[in-house]
Design an enzyme around this catalytic site. Structure first.
Site, mmCIF file in Angstrom:
data_model
loop_
_atom_site.group_PDB
_atom_site.id
_atom_site.type_symbol
_atom_site.label_atom_id
_atom_site.label_comp_id
_atom_site.label_asym_id
_atom_site.label_seq_id
_atom_site.Cartn_x
_atom_site.Cartn_y
_atom_site.Cartn_z
ATOM 1 C CG LEU A 101 -2.004 -1.079 1.260
ATOM 2 C CD1 LEU A 101 -2.689 -1.091 2.621
ATOM 3 C CD2 LEU A 101 -3.032 -0.846 0.159
ATOM 4 C CB THR A 102 1.489 3.912 -2.101
ATOM 5 O OG1 THR A 102 0.296 4.233 -2.845
ATOM 6 C CG2 THR A 102 2.203 2.741 -2.767
ATOM 7 C CB THR A 134 -8.708 3.737 -2.912
ATOM 8 O OG1 THR A 134 -8.729 2.298 -2.960
ATOM 9 C CG2 THR A 134 -8.299 4.277 -4.275
ATOM 10 N N PRO A 135 -9.057 4.267 0.208
ATOM 11 C CG PRO A 135 -10.199 6.022 1.252
ATOM 12 C CD PRO A 135 -9.566 5.627 -0.047
ATOM 13 C CG PHE A 186 -6.183 -7.171 -19.918
ATOM 14 C CD1 PHE A 186 -5.936 -8.366 -20.574
ATOM 15 C CD2 PHE A 186 -7.492 -6.742 -19.812
ATOM 16 C CE1 PHE A 186 -6.964 -9.124 -21.107
ATOM 17 C CE2 PHE A 186 -8.537 -7.488 -20.340
ATOM 18 C CZ PHE A 186 -8.274 -8.680 -20.988
ATOM 19 C CE LYS A 194 -5.309 -12.682 -20.609
ATOM 20 N NZ LYS A 194 -6.661 -13.069 -20.149
#
Length: 318
Positions: free
Chosen positions: A35-36, A40-41, A84, A131
């Site tokens: 996490l940075t 997001t919360p 992707f 892929k």
């Protein structure tokens, strides 16, 4: 009970995989980016939720080879649910699996079309080629694998095609790609995840392609729209986007915006999901487990009527 690690376990389909793994009582691990301050919360909350459910979350980068090897030595099954943009980075997982030497099965991030059997418009073809390269690397390394072709994520495409969730800017026009008669396969994400956890641990599925093509979930856009109108009591204006327009957009739009229109063309115009016959060595998932059953499309739409369906989202392509 096999220990399962899921790469991309906090992403869209990954969340379903984690919950499915827990529902079958597998010790469950997630390998995720740290996490940075910009996280997001909801991302923070999801990790807290998973930890409270007993999930072991290892934070690290794909390039941290030694860390990944040490983690993989603690588990049995590796499932990649990476998006992707990170498809090519799965080579780091392959290298770590080779070094660890104990993994019983690797499921790469497929879960959509059967990429070895179709050739869509160039923007989508370029994604599928990445892929295929990962598949060939798995085979060259002689790793035990299962390739899963889950076809369309049901709630994702119902949200995309029918936009059933009310919001201020809602447009009640429904776009029909091509004629609307082309058949495709629509499977609820929760079912995709449950079947994937089962096949990952099933010796019958080792070094095999498993295709999620339950007959009851094969449908056309026109049939889906009619079913939704009857169920919701709503009536929609249908706007057709012809084959030629999608092809032109795939040529004119910059990357990566040209990828989604190429996917729409592949599924809803060319009919790539239903364009090939099942081979003798293929496994059709709905025949495997009598105790499991795919949610019908009617049942999937009921989730939207009752407000229990996953919210709209869009796939990442960069």
């Amino acid at each position: 009970m096999e220990k399962i690690i899921i790469y991309g376990g906090t992403g869209y389909i990954g969340k379903f995989m984690v919950r499915a793994s827990l529902s079958f009582s597998h010790p469950t691990f997630i390998y995720a980016r740290p996490l940075t301050p910009d996280s997001t919360p909801s991302s923070v909350q999801l990790r807290e939720e998973f930890r409270s459910m007993g999930v072991t979350i290892i934070e690290g980068e794909m390039e941290e080879h030694e860390k990944m090897v040490s983690v993989l030595k603690q588990v049995d099954i590796v499932i990649s649910a990476l998006p992707f943009p990170m498809i090519s980075s799965q080579i780091h997982i392959i290298n770590a699996i080779k070094a660890a030497g104990n993994i019983k099965r690797f499921l790469p991030s497929d879960f959509g079309c059967e990429e070895d059997r179709i050739k869509p418009l160039p923007p989508f073809e370029s994604v599928l080629e990445k892929k295929r390269i990962i598949r060939r690397a798995i085979e060259a390394a002689a790793l035990p694998y299962t390739y899963v072709s889950a076809n369309c994520f049901g709630a994702y495409f119902v949200n995309y095609l029918l936009h059933p969730s009310p919001h201020p800017n809602r447009n009640d026009d429904i776009v029909i790609y091509g004629t609307g008669e082309t058949k495709f396969v629509l499977n609820y994400e929760e079912d995709i995840a449950k079947y994937t956890i089962k096949v990952a641990c099933d010796p019958r599925c080792c070094n095999r392609i498993v295709i999620y093509r339950p007959p009851k979930n094969i449908i056309s856009q026109n049939e889906l729209i009619s079913l939704w109108e009857a169920k919701s009591g709503l009536s929609f204006k249908k706007v057709h986007m012809p084959d030629e327009q999608l092809v032109r957009l795939s040529q004119e739009l910059p990357q990566p915006q040209n990828i989604p229109v190429s996917i729409l063309h592949s599924i809803f115009v060319k009919g790539d999901l239903m364009s090939y016959e099942m081979r003798k060595d293929d496994i059709e998932a709905s025949n495997l487990y009598p105790e499991l059953e795919f949610t019908s499309i009617d049942g999937l739409l009921d989730l939207f009527i009752s407000g229990r369906a996953p919210p709209p989202t869009l796939a990442e392509f960069e």
